[in-house]
Write an enzyme that holds these catalytic residues in place. Structure first.
Site, PDB file in Angstrom:
ATOM      1  N   GLU A  26      87.948   1.735 -12.397  1.00  0.00           N
ATOM      2  CA  GLU A  26      88.381   0.517 -11.704  1.00  0.00           C
ATOM      3  C   GLU A  26      88.678  -0.597 -12.706  1.00  0.00           C
ATOM      4  O   GLU A  26      89.518  -1.459 -12.459  1.00  0.00           O
ATOM      5  CB  GLU A  26      87.325   0.111 -10.660  1.00  0.00           C
ATOM      6  CG  GLU A  26      87.359   1.068  -9.471  1.00  0.00           C
ATOM      7  CD  GLU A  26      86.026   1.331  -8.814  1.00  0.00           C
ATOM      8  OE1 GLU A  26      85.090   0.529  -8.967  1.00  0.00           O
ATOM      9  OE2 GLU A  26      85.917   2.369  -8.126  1.00  0.00           O
ATOM     10  N   GLU A  28      84.466  11.045 -14.866  1.00  0.00           N
ATOM     11  CA  GLU A  28      84.726  10.655 -13.478  1.00  0.00           C
ATOM     12  C   GLU A  28      86.204  10.871 -13.155  1.00  0.00           C
ATOM     13  O   GLU A  28      87.029   9.987 -13.429  1.00  0.00           O
ATOM     14  CB  GLU A  28      84.374   9.182 -13.274  1.00  0.00           C
ATOM     15  CG  GLU A  28      82.921   8.852 -13.532  1.00  0.00           C
ATOM     16  CD  GLU A  28      82.493   7.625 -12.765  1.00  0.00           C
ATOM     17  OE1 GLU A  28      81.537   7.723 -11.995  1.00  0.00           O
ATOM     18  OE2 GLU A  28      83.145   6.565 -12.902  1.00  0.00           O
TER      19      GLU A  28
HETATM   20  C1  PEP Z   1      81.660   5.331  -9.382  1.00  0.00           C
HETATM   21  O1  PEP Z   1      81.895   4.231  -8.940  1.00  0.00           O
HETATM   22  O2  PEP Z   1      81.431   5.470 -10.589  1.00  0.00           O
HETATM   23  C2  PEP Z   1      81.644   6.458  -8.456  1.00  0.00           C
HETATM   24  C3  PEP Z   1      81.492   7.656  -8.944  1.00  0.00           C
HETATM   25  O3  PEP Z   1      81.772   6.178  -7.123  1.00  0.00           O
HETATM   26  P1  PEP Z   1      81.498   7.182  -5.892  1.00  0.00           P
HETATM   27  O4  PEP Z   1      80.199   7.872  -6.162  1.00  0.00           O
HETATM   28  O5  PEP Z   1      81.451   6.300  -4.696  1.00  0.00           O
HETATM   29  O6  PEP Z   1      82.628   8.158  -5.872  1.00  0.00           O
END
Ligand code: PEP
Length: 253
Positions: free
Chosen positions: A98, A166
């Protein structure tokens, strides 16, 4: 090599002090004494001081979600690594998708942030991950390799560095990478970290998975040999869910 699992909650831009206290009431006992897992909650800046007090006497550490690289000065709206230390932060997330894709942070900026935070003595969770079209185009390791190379260098104090893989398409979407998809990228990251910092450091480095981790999928993801815990967004805002993920991580130790 046995690595101690590490679960961090990323609260993102959620929570007033009232919400945070309520959540902490449910979480306070989530980490039992001697549980073989490191746990942190990364709160909004406004909650760092009060949450530091709330966490006192628990085994849950405090983290921030971002930081500027300069020590002080005319940088309106920014927070320095020293300010995070003074607020009792142990961890800071750098390079969350983000920050990269909504706030436009570049690899060069993230390199400066990682370096400055490690020099301050903070432990850094550095996030990497591909967009869906990059995965579909078979570019996942190219993208992740570039994100690692452009912001990490061999002069860093890597003992306090954690990588979080991620996949952007899995964040907040309810879609999770399969254990095989996660393991493949985690093994790639470990190999790259071994190349940069030396084989022992690569083997010792913790690599978290993040992207719609829930109590129901945490165990199978963390059973992967190179997955050492989780960076958790949405589920970290629900005490019972976060506690379930912590228990799943501890069970892998
Ligand atoms: C994050 O914000 O790092 C994340 C993994 O969010 P979520 O677990 O909601 O997918």
């Amino acid at each position: 090599m046995a690595r101690r699992p590490f679960v961090a909650g990323n609260w993102k831009m959620n929570g007033t002090l009232t919400d945070a206290r309520e959540l902490m009431a449910g979480l306070r006992n989530a980490v039992e004494p001697g549980m073989p897992v490191d746990v942190a909650v990364c709160t909004p800046f406004t909650l760092l001081y009060p949450m530091g007090k709330e966490l006192d006497g628990t085994d849950i550490k405090l983290g921030a979600q971002n930081c500027y690289f300069e020590k002080k000065g005319a940088f309106t709206g920014e927070i320095s690594p020293g300010m995070l230390s003074a607020a009792n932060c142990t961890y800071v997330i750098i390079g969350h998708s983000e920050r990269r894709y909504v706030l436009g942070e570049t690899g060069d900026l993230l390199r400066a942030k990682v370096k400055s935070c490690l020099e301050e003595g903070l432990s850094v969770i550095y996030c990497v991950g591909e967009l869906l079209d990059e995965r579909d185009a078979g570019k996942t390791t190219d993208v992740v390799g570039r994100q690692l190379a452009e912001s990490l260098s061999d002069d860093l104090d890597h003992a306090r560095l954690t990588i979080a893989y991620e996949p952007v398409w899995a964040i907040g979407t309810g879609r999770t990478a399969t254990p095989d998809q996660a393991q493949e990228v985690h093994a790639f990251i470990r190999e790259r970290m071994g190349g940069l910092f030396g084989a022992d450091a690569g083997a010792a480095m913790r690599i978290q998975y993040g992207g719609s981790v829930k109590p129901g999928n945490a165990a199978e993801l963390m059973a992967c040999p190179d997955v050492d815990g989780a960076l958790v967004g949405g589920a970290s805002l629900v005490a019972e869910d976060f506690a379930g993920i912590i228990r799943a991580a501890a069970a892998t130790a």
